[in-house]
Design a protein around this motif. Structure first.
Motif, PDB file in Angstrom:
ATOM      1  N   ASN A  22       6.548 -22.138   9.143  1.00  0.00           N
ATOM      2  CA  ASN A  22       7.894 -21.573   9.009  1.00  0.00           C
ATOM      3  C   ASN A  22       8.946 -22.666   8.835  1.00  0.00           C
ATOM      4  O   ASN A  22       9.881 -22.516   8.038  1.00  0.00           O
ATOM      5  N   ILE A  23       8.800 -23.749   9.588  1.00  0.00           N
ATOM      6  CA  ILE A  23       9.734 -24.872   9.450  1.00  0.00           C
ATOM      7  C   ILE A  23       9.691 -25.420   8.025  1.00  0.00           C
ATOM      8  O   ILE A  23      10.732 -25.663   7.408  1.00  0.00           O
ATOM      9  N   LEU A  24       8.476 -25.610   7.510  1.00  0.00           N
ATOM     10  CA  LEU A  24       8.340 -26.134   6.144  1.00  0.00           C
ATOM     11  C   LEU A  24       8.924 -25.180   5.107  1.00  0.00           C
ATOM     12  O   LEU A  24       9.564 -25.617   4.146  1.00  0.00           O
ATOM     13  N   ASP A  25       8.692 -23.882   5.293  1.00  0.00           N
ATOM     14  CA  ASP A  25       9.282 -22.902   4.366  1.00  0.00           C
ATOM     15  C   ASP A  25      10.800 -23.040   4.314  1.00  0.00           C
ATOM     16  O   ASP A  25      11.394 -23.030   3.231  1.00  0.00           O
ATOM     17  N   CYS A  26      11.420 -23.173   5.475  1.00  0.00           N
ATOM     18  CA  CYS A  26      12.878 -23.317   5.535  1.00  0.00           C
ATOM     19  C   CYS A  26      13.337 -24.622   4.886  1.00  0.00           C
ATOM     20  O   CYS A  26      14.340 -24.640   4.160  1.00  0.00           O
ATOM     21  N   GLU A  27      12.622 -25.693   5.134  1.00  0.00           N
ATOM     22  CA  GLU A  27      12.987 -26.989   4.551  1.00  0.00           C
ATOM     23  C   GLU A  27      12.816 -26.980   3.035  1.00  0.00           C
ATOM     24  O   GLU A  27      13.657 -27.522   2.307  1.00  0.00           O
ATOM     25  N   ILE A  28      11.748 -26.383   2.552  1.00  0.00           N
ATOM     26  CA  ILE A  28      11.539 -26.277   1.101  1.00  0.00           C
ATOM     27  C   ILE A  28      12.699 -25.520   0.464  1.00  0.00           C
ATOM     28  O   ILE A  28      13.244 -25.943  -0.563  1.00  0.00           O
ATOM     29  N   GLN A  29      13.081 -24.414   1.073  1.00  0.00           N
ATOM     30  CA  GLN A  29      14.191 -23.611   0.549  1.00  0.00           C
ATOM     31  C   GLN A  29      15.495 -24.405   0.570  1.00  0.00           C
ATOM     32  O   GLN A  29      16.230 -24.450  -0.414  1.00  0.00           O
ATOM     33  N   ARG A  30      15.765 -25.074   1.696  1.00  0.00           N
ATOM     34  CA  ARG A  30      17.021 -25.809   1.853  1.00  0.00           C
ATOM     35  C   ARG A  30      17.112 -26.959   0.861  1.00  0.00           C
ATOM     36  O   ARG A  30      18.135 -27.122   0.175  1.00  0.00           O
ATOM     37  N   LEU A  31      16.058 -27.746   0.741  1.00  0.00           N
ATOM     38  CA  LEU A  31      16.083 -28.879  -0.183  1.00  0.00           C
ATOM     39  C   LEU A  31      16.114 -28.411  -1.640  1.00  0.00           C
ATOM     40  O   LEU A  31      16.811 -28.990  -2.474  1.00  0.00           O
ATOM     41  N   GLY A  32      15.382 -27.351  -1.923  1.00  0.00           N
ATOM     42  CA  GLY A  32      15.421 -26.782  -3.271  1.00  0.00           C
ATOM     43  C   GLY A  32      16.800 -26.262  -3.628  1.00  0.00           C
ATOM     44  O   GLY A  32      17.276 -26.446  -4.752  1.00  0.00           O
ATOM     45  N   ASP A  33      17.458 -25.627  -2.666  1.00  0.00           N
ATOM     46  CA  ASP A  33      18.818 -25.125  -2.892  1.00  0.00           C
ATOM     47  C   ASP A  33      19.786 -26.273  -3.178  1.00  0.00           C
ATOM     48  O   ASP A  33      20.671 -26.150  -4.033  1.00  0.00           O
ATOM     49  N   GLN A  34      19.617 -27.389  -2.457  1.00  0.00           N
ATOM     50  CA  GLN A  34      20.478 -28.552  -2.709  1.00  0.00           C
ATOM     51  C   GLN A  34      20.283 -29.085  -4.122  1.00  0.00           C
ATOM     52  O   GLN A  34      21.256 -29.410  -4.810  1.00  0.00           O
ATOM     53  N   LEU A  35      19.030 -29.161  -4.548  1.00  0.00           N
ATOM     54  CA  LEU A  35      18.766 -29.651  -5.906  1.00  0.00           C
ATOM     55  C   LEU A  35      19.279 -28.673  -6.952  1.00  0.00           C
ATOM     56  O   LEU A  35      19.840 -29.096  -7.978  1.00  0.00           O
ATOM     57  N   THR A  36      19.103 -27.399  -6.703  1.00  0.00           N
ATOM     58  CA  THR A  36      19.583 -26.388  -7.643  1.00  0.00           C
ATOM     59  C   THR A  36      21.107 -26.435  -7.757  1.00  0.00           C
ATOM     60  O   THR A  36      21.665 -26.376  -8.857  1.00  0.00           O
ATOM     61  N   ALA A  37      21.780 -26.549  -6.620  1.00  0.00           N
ATOM     62  CA  ALA A  37      23.250 -26.610  -6.611  1.00  0.00           C
ATOM     63  C   ALA A  37      23.762 -27.810  -7.392  1.00  0.00           C
ATOM     64  O   ALA A  37      24.830 -27.757  -8.007  1.00  0.00           O
ATOM     65  N   ALA A  38      23.002 -28.894  -7.374  1.00  0.00           N
ATOM     66  CA  ALA A  38      23.405 -30.101  -8.098  1.00  0.00           C
ATOM     67  C   ALA A  38      22.839 -30.109  -9.517  1.00  0.00           C
ATOM     68  O   ALA A  38      22.973 -31.092 -10.233  1.00  0.00           O
ATOM     69  N   ASP A  39      22.212 -28.995  -9.911  1.00  0.00           N
ATOM     70  CA  ASP A  39      21.607 -28.851 -11.229  1.00  0.00           C
ATOM     71  C   ASP A  39      20.553 -29.937 -11.476  1.00  0.00           C
ATOM     72  O   ASP A  39      20.453 -30.509 -12.556  1.00  0.00           O
ATOM     73  N   LEU A  40      19.760 -30.216 -10.422  1.00  0.00           N
ATOM     74  CA  LEU A  40      18.713 -31.228 -10.510  1.00  0.00           C
ATOM     75  C   LEU A  40      17.310 -30.634 -10.372  1.00  0.00           C
ATOM     76  O   LEU A  40      16.333 -31.352 -10.508  1.00  0.00           O
ATOM     77  N   ARG A  41      17.234 -29.352 -10.104  1.00  0.00           N
ATOM     78  CA  ARG A  41      15.932 -28.706  -9.927  1.00  0.00           C
ATOM     79  C   ARG A  41      15.359 -28.354 -11.284  1.00  0.00           C
ATOM     80  O   ARG A  41      15.992 -27.693 -12.087  1.00  0.00           O
ATOM     81  N   VAL A  42      14.135 -28.831 -11.523  1.00  0.00           N
ATOM     82  CA  VAL A  42      13.480 -28.550 -12.818  1.00  0.00           C
ATOM     83  C   VAL A  42      12.425 -27.505 -12.662  1.00  0.00           C
ATOM     84  O   VAL A  42      11.927 -27.232 -11.634  1.00  0.00           O
TER      85      VAL A  42
END
Length: 82
Positions: A62-82
């Motif tokens: 569960n911790i990893l799921d939350c971290e994956i979502q949080r870090l992915g959201d940061q990259l998406t917000a910065a338009d860096l998620r591919v």
């Protein structure tokens, strides 16, 4: 700004990998304790330890799921998620 976000995400990801390595060391030790308990005929202790492993694995998942979502959201917000 996006370079800073990328740097933060990379550093936080590395931190999470280091934590994961520690969790795996704990799981390894608990597995050893379970096997030792079973070999010694201490089935109740083995069952209790198996419950601890199950709890830790589920909690960390569960911790990893939350971290994956949080870090992915940061990259998406910065338009860096591919």
């Amino acid at each position: 700004m996006s370079k800073q976000i990328l740097t933060n995400v990379a550093n936080e990801s590395l931190d999470q990998l280091q934590v994961a390595r520690e969790y795996m060391a704990w799981v390894d030790s608990l597995t050893w304790a379970i096997n030792s308990s079973l070999k010694s005929g201490h089935d109740n202790h083995a069952k209790q330890l198996a419950g601890v492993v199950s709890y830790l694995a589920g909690d960390y998942h569960n911790i990893l799921d939350c971290e994956i979502q949080r870090l992915g959201d940061q990259l998406t917000a910065a338009d860096l998620r591919v």
